[in-house]
Design a protein around this motif. Structure first.
Motif, mmCIF file in Angstrom:
data_model
loop_
_atom_site.group_PDB
_atom_site.id
_atom_site.type_symbol
_atom_site.label_atom_id
_atom_site.label_comp_id
_atom_site.label_asym_id
_atom_site.label_seq_id
_atom_site.Cartn_x
_atom_site.Cartn_y
_atom_site.Cartn_z
ATOM 1 N N VAL A 40 -4.799 -5.873 3.394
ATOM 2 C CA VAL A 40 -4.554 -4.779 2.448
ATOM 3 C C VAL A 40 -5.633 -3.712 2.615
ATOM 4 O O VAL A 40 -5.341 -2.509 2.621
ATOM 5 C CB VAL A 40 -4.542 -5.303 0.993
ATOM 6 C CG1 VAL A 40 -4.508 -4.150 -0.006
ATOM 7 C CG2 VAL A 40 -3.353 -6.238 0.782
ATOM 8 N N THR A 73 -8.680 -5.356 -3.767
ATOM 9 C CA THR A 73 -8.315 -6.383 -2.783
ATOM 10 C C THR A 73 -9.574 -7.048 -2.270
ATOM 11 O O THR A 73 -10.690 -6.621 -2.573
ATOM 12 C CB THR A 73 -7.514 -5.764 -1.614
ATOM 13 O OG1 THR A 73 -7.099 -6.820 -0.725
ATOM 14 C CG2 THR A 73 -8.357 -4.768 -0.822
ATOM 15 N N LYS A 100 0.747 4.161 -2.893
ATOM 16 C CA LYS A 100 0.551 5.564 -2.513
ATOM 17 C C LYS A 100 1.734 6.424 -2.969
ATOM 18 O O LYS A 100 1.546 7.574 -3.373
ATOM 19 C CB LYS A 100 0.387 5.660 -0.983
ATOM 20 C CG LYS A 100 -0.011 7.053 -0.508
ATOM 21 C CD LYS A 100 -0.369 7.073 0.977
ATOM 22 C CE LYS A 100 -0.866 8.458 1.402
ATOM 23 N NZ LYS A 100 -1.254 8.467 2.829
ATOM 24 N N VAL A 113 -10.145 1.755 -1.613
ATOM 25 C CA VAL A 113 -10.159 0.320 -1.880
ATOM 26 C C VAL A 113 -11.334 -0.035 -2.784
ATOM 27 O O VAL A 113 -12.423 0.516 -2.634
ATOM 28 C CB VAL A 113 -10.265 -0.453 -0.545
ATOM 29 C CG1 VAL A 113 -10.751 -1.884 -0.767
ATOM 30 C CG2 VAL A 113 -8.918 -0.453 0.165
ATOM 31 N N ALA A 115 -4.926 0.073 3.771
ATOM 32 C CA ALA A 115 -5.343 1.121 2.835
ATOM 33 C C ALA A 115 -6.234 2.137 3.551
ATOM 34 O O ALA A 115 -6.072 3.349 3.368
ATOM 35 C CB ALA A 115 -6.075 0.512 1.646
ATOM 36 N N ILE A 130 -7.060 0.602 -5.006
ATOM 37 C CA ILE A 130 -6.439 -0.692 -4.727
ATOM 38 C C ILE A 130 -7.500 -1.783 -4.727
ATOM 39 O O ILE A 130 -8.441 -1.735 -3.937
ATOM 40 C CB ILE A 130 -5.721 -0.659 -3.364
ATOM 41 C CG1 ILE A 130 -4.690 0.479 -3.338
ATOM 42 C CG2 ILE A 130 -5.072 -2.007 -3.076
ATOM 43 C CD1 ILE A 130 -3.968 0.639 -2.005
ATOM 44 N N VAL A 161 0.842 -1.206 0.000
ATOM 45 C CA VAL A 161 0.000 0.000 0.000
ATOM 46 C C VAL A 161 0.874 1.252 0.000
ATOM 47 O O VAL A 161 0.597 2.220 -0.720
ATOM 48 C CB VAL A 161 -0.972 -0.018 1.196
ATOM 49 C CG1 VAL A 161 -1.799 1.275 1.229
ATOM 50 C CG2 VAL A 161 -1.884 -1.235 1.122
ATOM 51 N N MET A 190 -6.186 5.383 1.486
ATOM 52 C CA MET A 190 -6.189 5.010 0.066
ATOM 53 C C MET A 190 -7.522 4.322 -0.234
ATOM 54 O O MET A 190 -8.011 3.497 0.554
ATOM 55 C CB MET A 190 -5.041 4.040 -0.227
ATOM 56 C CG MET A 190 -3.652 4.653 -0.074
ATOM 57 S SD MET A 190 -3.242 5.798 -1.430
ATOM 58 C CE MET A 190 -3.123 4.645 -2.804
#
Lengths: 250, 250, 250, 250
Positions: free
Chosen positions: B149, B143, B133, B160, B153, B141, B129, B158
């Motif tokens: 993860v 997942t 980033k 997902v 994230a 992302i 991650v 971030m």
């Protein structure tokens, strides 16, 4: 009457599958097995050798330039020592593996661009033949008739097996027609079988221009990745059988 | 109503062809494109990105353990720095290539064993991650829901995209049934489409034991190398269309 | 007065260390950083770019034939598309990495046999220059003066940085003396510095036969793996400083 | 009285040089030679085998996980078949090469993470020992005393050579102190020689905590890439000579 039929095998690379080894192997007599440098992961190589040995086929090594992305079909400039060591290393692996699979490595056919380059370039033919002889002077060398490899092998008293192609169209000077020309690959099994029988029975081939040209060969190559490869192999096998011609070693 | 359909692409390696990218691409919305470390030679990667961009698909990176023979499906022990640098390097390549193909890299889905290992191991999820980033904090992302993860994230803010599988049978704890069990891969296109519609419309999946379990997903994965992959992709596309569900981005 | 001093860097490959990047970098102005295909694992490439960026050096890409064993020093036959994609892929990686390290990729110098082959072969120079332009038309191209790369770059309106060599002996036709000849590499730092100053101040070089020949260059290359490389770099730096010549970009 | 001294060799990879094979070889009795999968290009492997054979050293194979960037020091998850085939393939190559160099492959020492993993994991030890036996049941297997490899080898009636380390500090449970701890590598030649003599004469080792622990070994490993490796090798050799202890095979 007798003719050897060979095919390149063991070229898959992990999950990347290529060729139709299992289906084609019953119809041929000699396998040229990849050594890991253009294709052939350890498991594929070992399994292919064991299958070939179990079926009583000739097990040969098929060494190449080190180039997976290019599948050994891109020429590389190598010194004498690089070429010698490259071939020694690859053939060495197959030599032990063939023995452990209950047979003996019978021959070497170099692969792709290395095959074509060495046929024309004595400075490359020399380390290749030296390397094969270093591993075992009884190994037979597959090459084009009248190639530089053939000349060097004769000089070094190594046995040559002259190769022709079952499924490729020839030009008048007996080189292979470029794959970029439609019809250069004989995908029709009967056409391939016709060419095989013509070479075996009459020592001649009909070129792309329709001319008949003399061509003597001890082994005929089938390409395992032609879409109709299995059918070509079986048709050639059947036609040879029905003509009373044995498929088997030089 | 809207659902993203994704597929791993660009995994061929020179003459070693894998998947059915051209036939499947019209029916999906997101492409996860190999970065050269388990598959994906430069030409394949570049061509696949250009094709995806031309068709208006999401272009994502699909980085992996460095292992062609194992196709990225064998776990490797990596330090934080090795994992970070491995993902940064691979995503960096796709980032420029997507831009030059006229689009913007939209997401990252790590491949194979790296995907599975990171889902369970926070020490591996973290560098992955962090790496994504580092390249661009706007990358999404892919997942598993509730994976490590996913947790990392969220912590790093971030975005997902929760992934489920169209063509794989689930067990009751929502892991995938082992491929060694017959029926673990839904090769029947209608069965795969049924599973997709159940997930999209009801947020639920029928497990191998027949139980219905809640499953929320933002994207559904089709495997491009299932023998019936093209048919699965088309059937899912048609069934979603006929239900008035759009295929498209999260 | 100003001259650029460049060095190939980031060529180590995991535990296989090559060069003296950290010691040499302070004395030069431009780094040509390996992209993973002849050397340069992900960690080495990323670390080298970050170090170069932190020190304010020009960060350039150093793409190569895909050949670790041969260190990119063996020619390979590539089609236009193979060459284009190979360079695009490698430069793409460095392009993003340079940006993330807080700088901008400034130039491309192709490596080893690819550098030499393209200098002489327009059919190879073309895809290389096209590839660099595809990534960014503002990238500068390091090449030999009067090379085919130079000619193609001019045609495509790409900026060329003419390169000469600090630590190699020139022949009268301004090619490099073969490394097999004793003295072909100027291992004596003062001799290398003399050659640099002669090129910079007089636009001339003294060849192996003692003749003085005109040679115009915008950048001078130091080889990082000469045993005396660090000392050469420092001596050149000091001598240029003491003559009031700045080391810096074209 | 007699002790075998071994060193990993042939690990260079083209221009990437590692170790000090030529300088160290005179002082040792057994060479473990890389097989190409973590290091060892064809020329290096062949040259190293020929040098070892010419000097009358034991020639052994040093197979590894397939991982150049990680130098075989990163664990990978392998199935039984993958592990078996991986070791068979690598040892097969060395087996022929040793014979052609005028000797016979004497032993196998697996490398790096494969060595450590197999010592602890019976499921990995099994395919490794099976593979070595498949190549030749007379091959000797280097491994840690009391390891899983040792147990499997005994079960399969394969001869084991118990290995200890000349230049590494032991902990009380006879594992090696982590390289991250200062002093974990005995770079002082006299300290390494002291440890060797203690093991050989007293079957005991002084651990990091100063405790004396019983340790029986048939061969002692020198690491060729320690900065003082050549000096360590020579000092051990001299000290053993002066004590009247022969260096030679188990």
């Amino acid at each position: 009457m007798k003719i050897d039929i060979n095919c390149d095998m063991g070229e898959s690379y992990g999950r990347f599958r290529i060729g139709n080894d299992e289906e084609i192997m019953p119809y041929i007599s000699s396998c040229n097995i990849a050594c890991g440098m253009h294709g052939g992961d350890p498991s594929t190589v070992i399994d292919t050798i064991q299958m070939a040995s179990a079926l009583g086929k000739n097990v040969g090594a098929h060494p190449s330039y080190p180039d997976h992305i290019g599948f050994g079909r891109r020429s590389m400039s190598l010194s004498y020592k690089e070429a010698f060591d490259l071939v020694v290393f690859q053939v060495a692996t197959l030599y032990t593996l063939a023995a452990r699979a209950g047979t003996k490595l019978s021959h070497v056919k170099v692969h792709g661009a290395l095959y074509n380059d060495a046929a024309k370039d004595k400075d490359l033919a020399r380390p290749i033949v030296d390397a094969i002889k270093y591993i075992d002077p009884n190994l037979k060398i597959f090459t084009l008739p009248d190639s530089e490899v053939s000349a060097v092998a004769e000089e070094l008293e190594m046995a040559v097996v002259r190769e022709a192609f079952a499924d490729r169209r020839y030009t008048e000077d007996l080189s292979l027609q470029s794959r970029s020309i439609p019809g250069a690959v004989l995908e029709d099994p009967e056409m391939a079988a016709d060419q095989v029988l013509n070479i075996v029975k009459n020592q001649e081939v009909e070129t792309a221009t329709g001319m008949k040209t003399r061509l003597q060969a001890d082994t005929l190559c089938i390409h395992g990745d032609t879409p109709t490869a299995v059918s070509i192999a079986r048709t050639i096998y059947d036609r040879l059988q029905s003509e009373g011609i044995n498929i088997g070693s030089w």
